[in-house]
Design a protein around this motif. Structure first.
Motif, short mmCIF file in Angstrom:
data_model
loop_
_atom_site.label_atom_id
_atom_site.label_comp_id
_atom_site.label_asym_id
_atom_site.label_seq_id
_atom_site.Cartn_x
_atom_site.Cartn_y
_atom_site.Cartn_z
N THR A 1 2.65 -8.15 1.91
CA THR A 1 2.53 -9.61 1.86
C THR A 1 3.16 -10.09 0.57
OG1 THR A 1 0.55 -9.88 3.25
CG2 THR A 1 0.85 -11.49 1.49
N SER B 1 -4.50 -10.13 4.30
CA SER B 1 -5.16 -9.23 5.25
C SER B 1 -4.22 -8.18 5.81
CB SER B 1 -5.80 -10.02 6.38
OG SER B 1 -4.81 -10.66 7.14
N ALA B 2 -3.01 -8.11 5.28
CA ALA B 2 -2.07 -7.09 5.75
C ALA B 2 -1.04 -6.82 4.66
CB ALA B 2 -1.36 -7.57 7.01
N VAL B 3 -0.47 -5.66 4.71
CA VAL B 3 0.63 -5.33 3.80
C VAL B 3 1.88 -5.00 4.61
CG1 VAL B 3 -0.70 -4.54 1.81
CG2 VAL B 3 -0.23 -2.94 3.69
N ASP C 1 -4.25 -1.63 6.18
CA ASP C 1 -4.89 -2.94 6.06
C ASP C 1 -6.42 -2.89 6.09
OD1 ASP C 1 -2.30 -3.90 6.09
OD2 ASP C 1 -2.30 -4.27 8.25
N GLY D 1 -1.02 -10.39 10.85
CA GLY D 1 -1.11 -10.59 9.41
C GLY D 1 -2.20 -11.56 9.01
N ARG D 2 -2.88 -12.10 9.99
CA ARG D 2 -4.01 -13.01 9.71
C ARG D 2 -5.24 -12.53 10.49
NH1 ARG D 2 -3.18 -18.50 11.09
NH2 ARG D 2 -1.65 -17.89 12.65
N GLY D 3 -5.36 -11.22 10.49
CA GLY D 3 -6.50 -10.62 11.18
C GLY D 3 -6.07 -9.59 12.20
N PHE E 1 -7.55 -17.82 10.65
CA PHE E 1 -7.61 -16.37 10.80
C PHE E 1 -8.31 -16.04 12.11
CE2 PHE E 1 -6.73 -16.78 6.37
CZ PHE E 1 -6.07 -15.63 6.01
N ILE F 1 -7.22 -4.59 -4.31
CA ILE F 1 -7.88 -5.07 -3.10
C ILE F 1 -8.70 -6.32 -3.40
CG2 ILE F 1 -10.08 -3.73 -3.06
CD1 ILE F 1 -7.67 -4.16 -0.16
N THR G 1 -2.69 -2.23 -3.19
CA THR G 1 -3.97 -2.50 -2.54
C THR G 1 -4.77 -1.23 -2.28
OG1 THR G 1 -2.93 -2.49 -0.37
CG2 THR G 1 -3.10 -4.61 -1.47
N VAL H 1 4.39 -12.41 5.45
CA VAL H 1 3.46 -11.34 5.83
C VAL H 1 4.16 -10.40 6.79
CG1 VAL H 1 1.21 -10.75 6.82
CG2 VAL H 1 1.50 -12.91 5.60
N GLY H 2 4.04 -9.11 6.52
CA GLY H 2 4.61 -8.10 7.42
C GLY H 2 6.07 -7.82 7.10
N SER I 1 0.86 -1.18 0.00
CA SER I 1 0.00 0.00 0.00
C SER I 1 0.90 1.24 0.00
CB SER I 1 -0.88 0.00 1.25
OG SER I 1 -1.45 1.30 1.41
N ARG J 1 -7.14 -14.00 0.37
CA ARG J 1 -7.19 -13.85 1.83
C ARG J 1 -5.98 -13.13 2.40
NH1 ARG J 1 -9.83 -18.47 5.33
NH2 ARG J 1 -10.54 -16.63 6.45
#
Lengths: 85, 305
Positions: free
Chosen positions: A58, A54-56, B139, B129-131, B212, A45, A39, A68-69, A9, A52
């Motif tokens: 990734t 859910s964070a950037v 995010d 990172g999974r919620g 998640f 998005i 995103t 992730v992260g 992002s 699935r």
């Protein structure tokens, strides 16, 4: 061809470093297709939600979420790519 | 002196650091800004900034920081994306080590900002990172039409409740037992929002789920458990001044850099500004402190001849 996708992002303070590292590493491999997914766009998005994410940031390799992260290590990325070649 | 000797090296590229750079570069001091993360700092995460003077309709944090970067560059400041790992004091010269090399400077302005505190409950690390997220603006888009909680009682948490309620199906606002730190003006608006539910007088005890996040358990609320898809942990910040150890810069028990009225630390020629001094967490005050530190740095450089 291995497909490496980086979900980022433009407002995420860590994504810049992730983009720099992933593009550098991916660029070393001729058989790697590197795709950046912004995103902050509708297409980005939708792509993220379909996987699935859910964070950037990734990193996904061949449609599987792998990192992730931030931070993540260069060696982790190299290992991920080389295991697919 | 080597070509890499700067009049002012500014460590940190947020509002304080960039303002300091605007001031020093505009006064023809050879200026370098070093930022290890995204240039613009945590202010980039601000969804909407309504109280920065000069923008009567408000401005996004991202746009505001882009303007500051542009302004610093216009006056000739160099901005490099390098992480500073050490700072040493050699009297009239300071040495700044980065992961890529080192620089010498006649003055240093530390504007390293803060990093966010963790909630430290079971499940937080597991579901990162999974919620579990620490950045609503980054995010939030992934939680469209979903149920989320925003944990935190500060201004940023309030902002994120408001922002997430624009796209999420439901937002639980959980400020914690201490409640909100102030009666923020946005709270009146949020209280009217049917998508937002306040859970007061309670702390999150556990974050749980399967692949998640699926729920949080609560301590002190009427309900023991909330079903949800995401938890945004937006707690207060702690200063990131760890690089200063070698130089011997004094900090208080909370890690906040101690400065005098001229923004100078206990080390002559090393100044600090912005959130790392824990003076306030506002973009405008960070910018003000950056300007003040820059003016003091200019005076210091001039005194060296």
């Amino acid at each position: 061809m291995v497909r490496v996708e980086l979900f980022f992002s433009p407002v995420c303070p860590y994504c810049h470093s992730a983009r720099k590292l992933v593009s550098e590493v991916a660029g070393r491999y001729p058989h790697v297709e590197f795709v950046e997914v912004d995103t902050y766009t509708e297409e980005g998005i939708e792509r993220g939600m379909s996987m699935r994410v859910s964070a950037v940031p990734t990193v996904a390799v061949d449609d599987e979420i792998k990192l992730v992260g931030w931070p993540f290590e260069e060696k982790d990325l190299v290992r991920l790519i080389e295991s697919r070649l | 002196m080597s070509e890499d000797t700067y009049d002012a090296v500014i460590v940190g590229g947020g509002p304080a650091g960039l303002t300091a750079a605007i001031y020093t570069a505009r006064h023809n001091l050879k200026t370098l800004v070093l930022e290890g993360r995204k240039i613009g700092g945590n202010a980039l995460e601000a969804h909407w900034v309504d109280n920065y003077p000069g923008f009567p309709d408000g401005i996004s944090g991202r746009d505001l920081m882009e303007k500051m970067i542009k302004q610093a560059l216009r006056f000739g400041a160099e901005i490099r994306n390098e992480t500073v790992v050490g700072l040493s004091d050699f009297g009239d010269l300071k040495m700044i080590n980065t992961r890529m090399g080192f620089y010498q400077a006649k003055s240093v302005v530390v504007a390293t900002g803060v990093s966010r505190k963790m909630l430290s409950v079971p499940g937080e690390n597991e579901y990162k990172g999974r919620g579990v997220s620490y950045c609503g603006v980054c995010d939030g888009p992934f939680f469209r039409d979903k149920t989320v909680a925003v944990v935190g009682g500060g201004h940023e948490a309030v902002h994120d409740v408001e922002m997430l309620s624009e796209t999420a199906a439901k937002v639980y606002a959980i400020p914690g037992r201490k409640g909100y730190s102030e009666n923020f003006p946005e709270l009146n608006r949020i209280r009217e929002d049917p998508k937002v539910e306040f859970i007061t007088g309670a702390d999150v005890k556990v974050i749980g789920g399967s692949d998640f996040v699926e729920y949080v358990t609560l301590d002190g609320a009427d309900r023991d458990r909330l079903s949800l898809d995401g938890v945004f942990i937006i707690l207060e910040h702690v200063p990131t001044a760890g690089i200063l150890g070698e130089a011997g810069v004094s900090t208080d028990a909370g890690g906040c850099i101690i400065v005098d009225g001229d923004m100078e630390t206990n080390i002559k020629g090393v100044f600090a500004a912005g959130d790392c001094t824990c003076e306030s967490m506002q973009i405008v005050t960070a910018a003000g402190m950056g300007a003040k530190a820059a003016l003091s740095a200019m005076k210091h450089v001039k005194s060296l001849g």
